[in-house]
Write a protein that holds these residues in place. Structure first.
Motif, PDB file in Angstrom:
ATOM      1  N   ARG A 150       0.831  -1.213   0.000  1.00 26.90           N
ATOM      2  CA  ARG A 150       0.000   0.000   0.000  1.00 26.90           C
ATOM      3  C   ARG A 150       0.864   1.261   0.000  1.00 26.90           C
ATOM      4  N   ARG A 151       1.960   1.229   0.745  1.00 20.33           N
ATOM      5  CA  ARG A 151       2.863   2.386   0.777  1.00 20.33           C
ATOM      6  C   ARG A 151       3.494   2.614  -0.594  1.00 20.33           C
ATOM      7  N   ILE A 152       3.979   1.552  -1.214  1.00 19.54           N
ATOM      8  CA  ILE A 152       4.600   1.659  -2.537  1.00 19.54           C
ATOM      9  C   ILE A 152       3.564   2.104  -3.566  1.00 19.54           C
ATOM     10  N   ALA A 153       2.345   1.591  -3.483  1.00 20.51           N
ATOM     11  CA  ALA A 153       1.283   2.008  -4.406  1.00 20.51           C
ATOM     12  C   ALA A 153       1.004   3.502  -4.263  1.00 20.51           C
ATOM     13  N   GLY A 154       1.046   4.005  -3.041  1.00 21.40           N
ATOM     14  CA  GLY A 154       0.887   5.442  -2.828  1.00 21.40           C
ATOM     15  C   GLY A 154       2.014   6.228  -3.466  1.00 21.40           C
ATOM     16  N   GLU A 155       3.236   5.737  -3.325  1.00 23.09           N
ATOM     17  CA  GLU A 155       4.380   6.390  -3.961  1.00 23.09           C
ATOM     18  C   GLU A 155       4.244   6.360  -5.485  1.00 23.09           C
ATOM     19  N   ALA A 156       3.753   5.248  -6.015  1.00 26.09           N
ATOM     20  CA  ALA A 156       3.553   5.132  -7.460  1.00 26.09           C
ATOM     21  C   ALA A 156       2.501   6.114  -7.943  1.00 26.09           C
ATOM     22  N   SER A 157       1.429   6.285  -7.169  1.00 31.84           N
ATOM     23  CA  SER A 157       0.383   7.234  -7.536  1.00 31.84           C
ATOM     24  C   SER A 157       0.935   8.651  -7.620  1.00 31.84           C
ATOM     25  N   VAL A 158       1.770   9.009  -6.661  1.00 32.17           N
ATOM     26  CA  VAL A 158       2.380  10.346  -6.677  1.00 32.17           C
ATOM     27  C   VAL A 158       3.315  10.479  -7.874  1.00 32.17           C
ATOM     28  N   ALA A 159       4.179   9.479  -8.087  1.00 28.41           N
ATOM     29  CA  ALA A 159       5.163   9.547  -9.175  1.00 28.41           C
ATOM     30  C   ALA A 159       4.480   9.629 -10.539  1.00 28.41           C
TER      31      ALA A 159
END
Length: 115
Positions: free
Chosen positions: A94-103
């Motif tokens: 979930r944390r990485i998915a959030g980072e991907a959404s921002v990127a």
């Protein structure tokens, strides 16, 4: 655990008039995320996809294959790219998915792979 992280285009490509709708800043942010995930040994596979109009839907369950051009799901929202990641747990995913959404500056769909 392995996860599929889908990048969802919700009209950005149509607004930009091209399949690849990412800005230079978005490309740079995704490259930085990819480099970090690669260095951590997290990326199993990643890639961008062509436009839904390039898709072919094939159903060969009957006596003959039914083939249709274009996406099964339409052009208003579609998977524009994805990662398959090896991550320790759902919280990290979930944390990485959030980072991907921002990127990517896009909506992300996160799904665990079965098995």
């Amino acid at each position: 655990m392995q996860f599929l992280v889908n990048v969802i285009d919700t009209g950005q490509a149509a607004a930009a008039g091209r399949t690849d709708s990412a800005t230079a800043a978005e490309h740079d942010a995704v490259d930085a995320l990819n480099q970090r995930l690669q260095a951590e040994g997290r990326i199993l596979f990643a890639g961008g996809l062509t436009a839904p109009g390039d898709a072919v839907v094939i159903d060969a369950r009957g006596d003959s294959a039914a083939v249709s051009e274009g996406s099964l799901f339409g052009d208003d929202q579609y998977v524009a790219g994805f990662w398959v990641l090896d991550l320790p747990d759902v919280a990290t995913a979930r944390r990485i998915a959030g980072e991907a959404s921002v990127a990517c500056n896009r909506t992300i769909e996160l799904r665990a792979l079965q098995g």
